[in-house]
Design a protein around this motif. Structure first.
Motif, PDB file in Angstrom:
ATOM      1  N   ALA A  46       0.836  -1.210   0.000  1.00 53.85           N
ATOM      2  CA  ALA A  46       0.000   0.000   0.000  1.00 53.85           C
ATOM      3  C   ALA A  46       0.866   1.254   0.000  1.00 53.85           C
ATOM      4  N   ALA A  47       1.945   1.243   0.780  1.00 54.20           N
ATOM      5  CA  ALA A  47       2.843   2.393   0.815  1.00 54.20           C
ATOM      6  C   ALA A  47       3.576   2.554  -0.515  1.00 54.20           C
ATOM      7  N   VAL A  48       3.976   1.442  -1.110  1.00 59.88           N
ATOM      8  CA  VAL A  48       4.678   1.505  -2.398  1.00 59.88           C
ATOM      9  C   VAL A  48       3.774   2.096  -3.472  1.00 59.88           C
ATOM     10  N   GLN A  49       2.537   1.662  -3.525  1.00 56.15           N
ATOM     11  CA  GLN A  49       1.625   2.179  -4.546  1.00 56.15           C
ATOM     12  C   GLN A  49       1.395   3.681  -4.379  1.00 56.15           C
ATOM     13  N   CYS A  50       1.321   4.126  -3.134  1.00 60.47           N
ATOM     14  CA  CYS A  50       1.162   5.549  -2.871  1.00 60.47           C
ATOM     15  C   CYS A  50       2.413   6.314  -3.299  1.00 60.47           C
ATOM     16  N   ALA A  51       3.583   5.741  -3.028  1.00 61.52           N
ATOM     17  CA  ALA A  51       4.842   6.377  -3.426  1.00 61.52           C
ATOM     18  C   ALA A  51       4.975   6.425  -4.942  1.00 61.52           C
ATOM     19  N   ARG A  52       4.572   5.369  -5.606  1.00 62.02           N
ATOM     20  CA  ARG A  52       4.632   5.354  -7.076  1.00 62.02           C
ATOM     21  C   ARG A  52       3.772   6.464  -7.671  1.00 62.02           C
ATOM     22  N   ALA A  53       2.627   6.706  -7.052  1.00 58.71           N
ATOM     23  CA  ALA A  53       1.747   7.761  -7.557  1.00 58.71           C
ATOM     24  C   ALA A  53       2.358   9.144  -7.346  1.00 58.71           C
ATOM     25  N   ALA A  54       3.106   9.306  -6.273  1.00 57.23           N
ATOM     26  CA  ALA A  54       3.695  10.614  -5.970  1.00 57.23           C
ATOM     27  C   ALA A  54       4.982  10.873  -6.751  1.00 57.23           C
ATOM     28  N   PHE A  55       5.628   9.800  -7.216  1.00 58.02           N
ATOM     29  CA  PHE A  55       6.963   9.934  -7.809  1.00 58.02           C
ATOM     30  C   PHE A  55       7.032  10.806  -9.062  1.00 58.02           C
ATOM     31  N   PRO A  56       6.150  10.674 -10.047  1.00 59.63           N
ATOM     32  CA  PRO A  56       6.323  11.465 -11.278  1.00 59.63           C
ATOM     33  C   PRO A  56       6.372  12.967 -11.030  1.00 59.63           C
ATOM     34  N   ALA A  57       5.469  13.480 -10.221  1.00 59.82           N
ATOM     35  CA  ALA A  57       5.440  14.927  -9.981  1.00 59.82           C
ATOM     36  C   ALA A  57       6.647  15.365  -9.150  1.00 59.82           C
ATOM     37  N   TRP A  58       7.009  14.566  -8.137  1.00 58.13           N
ATOM     38  CA  TRP A  58       8.134  14.951  -7.273  1.00 58.13           C
ATOM     39  C   TRP A  58       9.458  14.931  -8.041  1.00 58.13           C
TER      40      TRP A  58
END
Length: 484
Positions: A46-58
């Motif tokens: 669950a944490a990985v999926q959330c991080a993957r979603a945040a990665f492109p913009a960051w």
């Protein structure tokens, strides 16, 4: 309990989960102060999926914009130094001055991250007439940091500022023994303006560690802990084709020469072996006394006996740790070593349930004794006698660990010889805790480190990024060559 049961910090918020829990103890009193959830593969995913979603913009933000978060975050650490230090003292047992120093060191690590735009620059060269080659560094994606109990705030900051400033999204798995500081870190990073999902905390034990090592979308893993666990983490992570840098244990040797300054050597060595209750990988563990250094030892005994447990030295982390440390001392004494300062059986008024052991100095230890070979991780110093510098260096070289070594001497030639021949990644001269300060990197050798590179400073840039090379020709008149 003083604190509510902990929850994972995912996607910028605390998340509920029906998970088994583990009691969190205040080692100064031996009392339960909270409970920590024992996450597994589902929670890590669950944490990985959330991080993957945040990665492109960051990762798309210029690094100069990313580091602005850490300018603000550093100020928050300094603003809240008292409350953050108090939290470290509660969950780890450090005395106030040590806990404050830990927070201020975390702020210093953030300061280095703020300088990355000036350090992590690309390269450009005209390699042929009209042809340029360029190298730039790009973030990896989702990364993870697995932290130990001995520095609840500082050691996670070995990785958090640099990895995130370089464009990655990070999942922190703090030690289940000291989980409180990690959630506070997540809260302060959000206050500093870090977007939700870029940094997350997943609590747990072995199951969480294994899930991190196995998850296909985690690109890199850092670990700090015991050598035995470091080996397991390194093998498991790399078998899943991840980058991994795993820092293990230590058996640091301090060589004391007859010309050493008596007062400086004695006070430094006692501070090194007893600071943070000896629960740090840089602590002095074995003193190799070359020829007649009895005046230094006599002064060390005076300094150690003047220390008051509960005021000058905190407890060790658990009842099991205390029992293990006492067992090492008992065994050495039974084998013929002489206990000069005995910290066993300490009781601190008002903290009778705490896990305290006072500074302990043991003389005439032989290199074959377990206390001279194995990491004790407590305020215990074993003194091994040597007749020459070469013999002292041989004692140090025989250790399978390669974290740090120091020498106390007034001779530049002796200092240089130890620097060249010590089998460690960090060496000190008249320094009891030879930790390099930023921008210089922290890292040992051999059984103290598994993987390539260092975890802090300039050396960390290579670990947390990957290079991309660009070759460009705009000049049509450039001659045809092998690059055409």
């Amino acid at each position: 309990m003083k604190y509510d049961p902990l929850r994972n910090h995912v996607g910028g918020a605390l998340v509920d989960a029906d998970l088994p829990t583990l009691d969190v103890y205040d080692p100064s009193h031996g009392t339960v102060i909270s409970r920590v959830p024992l996450s597994g593969a589902r929670e890590v995913d669950a944490a990985v999926q959330c991080a993957r979603a945040a990665f492109p913009a960051w990762s798309a933000l210029p690094i100069k914009e990313r580091v602005q978060v850490f300018f603000r975050y550093k100020a928050l650490l300094e603003r809240d130094v008292d409350t953050l230090a108090a939290l470290v003292s509660e969950e780890n047992g450090k005395i106030e001055s040590e806990a404050r120093a830990e927070i201020l060191k975390a702020a210093e690590l953030c300061e280095f991250a703020c300088s990355l735009p000036q350090i992590a620059t690309g390269e450009l060269l005209e390699v042929s007439r009209g042809v340029e080659c360029r190298v730039e560094r790009f973030s990896l994606g989702v990364v993870a940091s697995i932290a130990p109990f001995n520095f609840p705030n500082m050691v996670p900051h070995w990785t958090i500022p640099n990895a995130i400033a370089l464009g990655n999204c990070m999942i922190l798995k703090p030690s289940e023994l000291v989980p409180l500081s990690a959630n506070r870190t997540a809260e302060l990073l959000l206050e500093a303006g870090l977007p939700a999902g870029v940094f997350q905390v997943v609590h747990g034990g072995r199951d969480a560690v294994e899930a991190i090592c196995d998850h296909p979308d985690i690109a890199a893993v850092s670990f700090v802990g015991s050598t035995a666990t470091a080996k397991v983490v390194y093998r498991r992570a790399t078998s899943n084709l991840k980058r991994c840098l795993a820092l293990g244990g230590a058996k640091n040797h301090l060589i004391v020469m007859p010309d050493a300054d008596r007062e400086m050597a004695a006070s430094n060595i006692v501070a090194s072996m007893s600071g943070c209750a000896g629960q740090r990988c840089m602590a002095a563990s074995v003193m190799v006394a070359v020829r007649d250094v009895d005046p230094v030892i006599a002064r060390m005994v005076e300094v150690a006996r003047a220390m008051v447990p509960g005021r000058d030295i905190g407890p060790v982390i658990s009842a099991a740790a205390l029992e293990r440390i006492v067992r090492y001392v008992d065994e050495a004494e039974a084998a013929g070593a002489t206990v000069l300062v005995d910290g066993r059986g300490v009781k601190v008024p008002g903290k009778e349930g705490g896990y305290f052991i006072g500074p302990t100095i043991i003389d005439h230890v032989t290199p074959d004794m377990r206390i001279a070979r194995e990491e004790v991780f407590g305020p215990v110093l074993a003194i091994v006698r040597a007749t020459s510098l070469d013999e002292a260096i041989a004692v140090e070289n025989a250790s399978p660990y390669g974290n740090a070594a120091s020498v106390y001497t007034e001779s530049g030639a002796v200092a240089r010889r130890v620097f060249e021949r010590a089998s460690t990644g960090m060496v000190g001269v008249n320094v009891g805790v030879p930790v390099p300060r930023e921008p210089f990197s922290f890292g040992g050798w051999y059984e103290s480190r598994f993987g390539v590179g260092d975890i802090t400073g300039k050396g960390s840039i290579e670990f947390w990024t990957q290079s991309k090379k660009l070759t460009t020709k705009w000049n049509r008149a450039a001659g045809v060559n092998w690059m055409s």
